[in-house]
Write a protein that holds these residues in place. Structure first.
Motif, PDB file in Angstrom:
ATOM      1  N   TYR A 179       0.832  -1.204   0.000  1.00 19.77           N
ATOM      2  CA  TYR A 179       0.000   0.000   0.000  1.00 19.77           C
ATOM      3  C   TYR A 179       0.868   1.256   0.000  1.00 19.77           C
ATOM      4  O   TYR A 179       0.588   2.218  -0.717  1.00 19.77           O
ATOM      5  CB  TYR A 179      -0.903   0.002   1.227  1.00 19.77           C
ATOM      6  CG  TYR A 179      -2.385   0.053   0.933  1.00 19.77           C
ATOM      7  CD1 TYR A 179      -2.898   0.058  -0.358  1.00 19.77           C
ATOM      8  CD2 TYR A 179      -3.297   0.114   1.976  1.00 19.77           C
ATOM      9  CE1 TYR A 179      -4.250   0.110  -0.597  1.00 19.77           C
ATOM     10  CE2 TYR A 179      -4.660   0.160   1.751  1.00 19.77           C
ATOM     11  CZ  TYR A 179      -5.124   0.158   0.456  1.00 19.77           C
ATOM     12  OH  TYR A 179      -6.475   0.215   0.230  1.00 19.77           O
ATOM     13  N   LEU A 239      -9.796  -2.350 -13.239  1.00 20.71           N
ATOM     14  CA  LEU A 239      -9.437  -2.830 -11.905  1.00 20.71           C
ATOM     15  C   LEU A 239     -10.320  -2.196 -10.831  1.00 20.71           C
ATOM     16  O   LEU A 239     -10.718  -2.868  -9.876  1.00 20.71           O
ATOM     17  CB  LEU A 239      -7.956  -2.571 -11.621  1.00 20.71           C
ATOM     18  CG  LEU A 239      -6.979  -3.455 -12.397  1.00 20.71           C
ATOM     19  CD1 LEU A 239      -5.546  -2.971 -12.189  1.00 20.71           C
ATOM     20  CD2 LEU A 239      -7.116  -4.919 -12.001  1.00 20.71           C
ATOM     21  N   GLU A 240     -10.628  -0.926 -10.975  1.00 20.53           N
ATOM     22  CA  GLU A 240     -11.525  -0.270 -10.029  1.00 20.53           C
ATOM     23  C   GLU A 240     -12.895  -0.950 -10.062  1.00 20.53           C
ATOM     24  O   GLU A 240     -13.537  -1.107  -9.029  1.00 20.53           O
ATOM     25  CB  GLU A 240     -11.662   1.230 -10.328  1.00 20.53           C
ATOM     26  CG  GLU A 240     -10.427   2.048 -10.039  1.00 20.53           C
ATOM     27  CD  GLU A 240     -10.128   2.263  -8.560  1.00 20.53           C
ATOM     28  OE1 GLU A 240     -10.925   1.856  -7.694  1.00 20.53           O
ATOM     29  OE2 GLU A 240      -9.063   2.831  -8.276  1.00 20.53           O
ATOM     30  N   GLN A 299     -12.849  -3.944  -8.041  1.00 22.97           N
ATOM     31  CA  GLN A 299     -12.771  -3.610  -6.624  1.00 22.97           C
ATOM     32  C   GLN A 299     -14.150  -3.389  -6.006  1.00 22.97           C
ATOM     33  O   GLN A 299     -14.301  -3.507  -4.801  1.00 22.97           O
ATOM     34  CB  GLN A 299     -11.899  -2.360  -6.450  1.00 22.97           C
ATOM     35  CG  GLN A 299     -11.666  -1.950  -5.014  1.00 22.97           C
ATOM     36  CD  GLN A 299     -12.615  -0.867  -4.537  1.00 22.97           C
ATOM     37  OE1 GLN A 299     -13.077  -0.051  -5.310  1.00 22.97           O
ATOM     38  NE2 GLN A 299     -12.910  -0.857  -3.262  1.00 22.97           N
ATOM     39  N   LEU A 343     -15.251  -4.546  -2.558  1.00 18.36           N
ATOM     40  CA  LEU A 343     -14.066  -5.114  -1.899  1.00 18.36           C
ATOM     41  C   LEU A 343     -13.121  -3.988  -1.474  1.00 18.36           C
ATOM     42  O   LEU A 343     -13.280  -2.847  -1.876  1.00 18.36           O
ATOM     43  CB  LEU A 343     -13.318  -6.050  -2.864  1.00 18.36           C
ATOM     44  CG  LEU A 343     -14.116  -7.207  -3.460  1.00 18.36           C
ATOM     45  CD1 LEU A 343     -13.330  -7.873  -4.571  1.00 18.36           C
ATOM     46  CD2 LEU A 343     -14.489  -8.206  -2.373  1.00 18.36           C
ATOM     47  N   TRP A 382      -9.527  -2.099  -1.756  1.00 15.85           N
ATOM     48  CA  TRP A 382      -8.558  -1.912  -2.838  1.00 15.85           C
ATOM     49  C   TRP A 382      -7.306  -2.768  -2.631  1.00 15.85           C
ATOM     50  O   TRP A 382      -6.721  -3.247  -3.595  1.00 15.85           O
ATOM     51  CB  TRP A 382      -8.197  -0.439  -2.984  1.00 15.85           C
ATOM     52  CG  TRP A 382      -7.172  -0.215  -4.056  1.00 15.85           C
ATOM     53  CD1 TRP A 382      -5.902   0.232  -3.889  1.00 15.85           C
ATOM     54  CD2 TRP A 382      -7.327  -0.449  -5.461  1.00 15.85           C
ATOM     55  NE1 TRP A 382      -5.256   0.293  -5.093  1.00 15.85           N
ATOM     56  CE2 TRP A 382      -6.111  -0.120  -6.089  1.00 15.85           C
ATOM     57  CE3 TRP A 382      -8.374  -0.915  -6.251  1.00 15.85           C
ATOM     58  CZ2 TRP A 382      -5.900  -0.241  -7.457  1.00 15.85           C
ATOM     59  CZ3 TRP A 382      -8.182  -1.027  -7.623  1.00 15.85           C
ATOM     60  CH2 TRP A 382      -6.952  -0.691  -8.204  1.00 15.85           C
ATOM     61  N   ILE A 428      -7.368  -5.993  -4.537  1.00 14.09           N
ATOM     62  CA  ILE A 428      -7.076  -5.850  -5.966  1.00 14.09           C
ATOM     63  C   ILE A 428      -5.585  -5.597  -6.160  1.00 14.09           C
ATOM     64  O   ILE A 428      -4.956  -6.167  -7.050  1.00 14.09           O
ATOM     65  CB  ILE A 428      -7.911  -4.711  -6.591  1.00 14.09           C
ATOM     66  CG1 ILE A 428      -9.404  -4.965  -6.383  1.00 14.09           C
ATOM     67  CG2 ILE A 428      -7.563  -4.533  -8.066  1.00 14.09           C
ATOM     68  CD1 ILE A 428      -9.927  -6.291  -6.890  1.00 14.09           C
ATOM     69  N   ARG A 451      -3.094  -7.708  -8.481  1.00 13.18           N
ATOM     70  CA  ARG A 451      -2.941  -6.966  -9.740  1.00 13.18           C
ATOM     71  C   ARG A 451      -2.049  -7.666 -10.752  1.00 13.18           C
ATOM     72  O   ARG A 451      -2.387  -7.727 -11.938  1.00 13.18           O
ATOM     73  CB  ARG A 451      -2.437  -5.543  -9.476  1.00 13.18           C
ATOM     74  CG  ARG A 451      -2.331  -4.735 -10.764  1.00 13.18           C
ATOM     75  CD  ARG A 451      -2.293  -3.253 -10.566  1.00 13.18           C
ATOM     76  NE  ARG A 451      -1.186  -2.805  -9.768  1.00 13.18           N
ATOM     77  CZ  ARG A 451      -0.843  -1.531  -9.648  1.00 13.18           C
ATOM     78  NH1 ARG A 451      -1.532  -0.590 -10.275  1.00 13.18           N
ATOM     79  NH2 ARG A 451       0.168  -1.172  -8.898  1.00 13.18           N
ATOM     80  N   ILE A 479     -17.035   4.453  -7.793  1.00 10.06           N
ATOM     81  CA  ILE A 479     -15.924   3.792  -8.488  1.00 10.06           C
ATOM     82  C   ILE A 479     -15.217   4.790  -9.391  1.00 10.06           C
ATOM     83  O   ILE A 479     -13.983   4.832  -9.446  1.00 10.06           O
ATOM     84  CB  ILE A 479     -16.432   2.578  -9.300  1.00 10.06           C
ATOM     85  CG1 ILE A 479     -16.843   1.456  -8.342  1.00 10.06           C
ATOM     86  CG2 ILE A 479     -15.373   2.091 -10.289  1.00 10.06           C
ATOM     87  CD1 ILE A 479     -17.539   0.291  -9.013  1.00 10.06           C
TER      88      ILE A 479
END
Length: 186
Positions: free
Chosen positions: A18, A42-43, A46, A49, A51, A54, A58, A162
């Motif tokens: 992170y 990807l967003e 997410q 969920l 981040w 993801i 990734r 999002i």
């Protein structure tokens, strides 16, 4: 200044992945059409969920979705969907997988019509990041507007929340905290 001495946005916490994402990527203006589309997809994954889930997946997402190459993803078949639904390294949601495949086709349709995805996105903010100074919202009237524009084109999993998270991630809006060491860089 060491990693621990840096003042970061509170959401970055102490997880090394992170922190790296915060320090190197989040909020940095990105004008690459393909990268913008990848982050939007990807967003979408997410949704519902955290981040970090993801982010941890990734690289596996990139392998599973052929490095988010829209031309390759647009050609995915039911066989590919079955393969993806069996892949524990990604979020196995049929709706989100199908939305990504459809999103690749929409991206290519835009491209074929001469509508660059980066220009499409950045036109909403006149080509430069919005510098927020107040509390960080979950969505804004602008993210609602962009969400509607994306939905009108056929994109899925692009609601205003999002969309706002995507705007933050790709640097369309700078929501780094006022005392965060990245604020001035973005």
């Amino acid at each position: 200044m060491s990693q621990k001495e840096k003042i970061r946005c509170s959401w970055a916490g102490s997880d090394p992945l992170y922190c790296q994402y915060h320090d190197e990527e989040w909020g940095v203006p990105n004008y690459d059409s393909r990268a913008l589309w990848e982050m939007l997809m990807l967003e979408g994954f997410q949704a519902g969920l955290a981040w970090i889930i993801i982010l941890r997946k990734r690289e596996t997402f990139r392998i599973a979705f052929k490095n988010f190459d829209p031309e390759k993803v647009a050609r995915f078949t039911e066989e590919d969907i079955t393969r993806l639904l069996a892949d524990p390294g990604i979020v196995r949601s049929r709706a989100k997988i199908e939305a990504t495949i459809a999103g690749a086709r929409i991206y290519l349709e835009m491209q074929a019509a001469g509508d660059d995805f980066s220009k499409f996105a950045w036109n909403f903010v006149d080509g430069k990041p919005i510098q927020n100074t107040g509390p960080i919202p979950a969505q804004t009237p602008l993210s609602e507007q962009i969400s509607k524009a994306l939905k009108k084109r056929g994109f899925k999993f692009v609601g205003p929340t999002i969309t706002y998270a995507w705007m933050q991630a790709v640097g369309m809006v700078n929501d780094h905290a006022p005392d965060c060491f990245r604020r001035q860089h973005c």
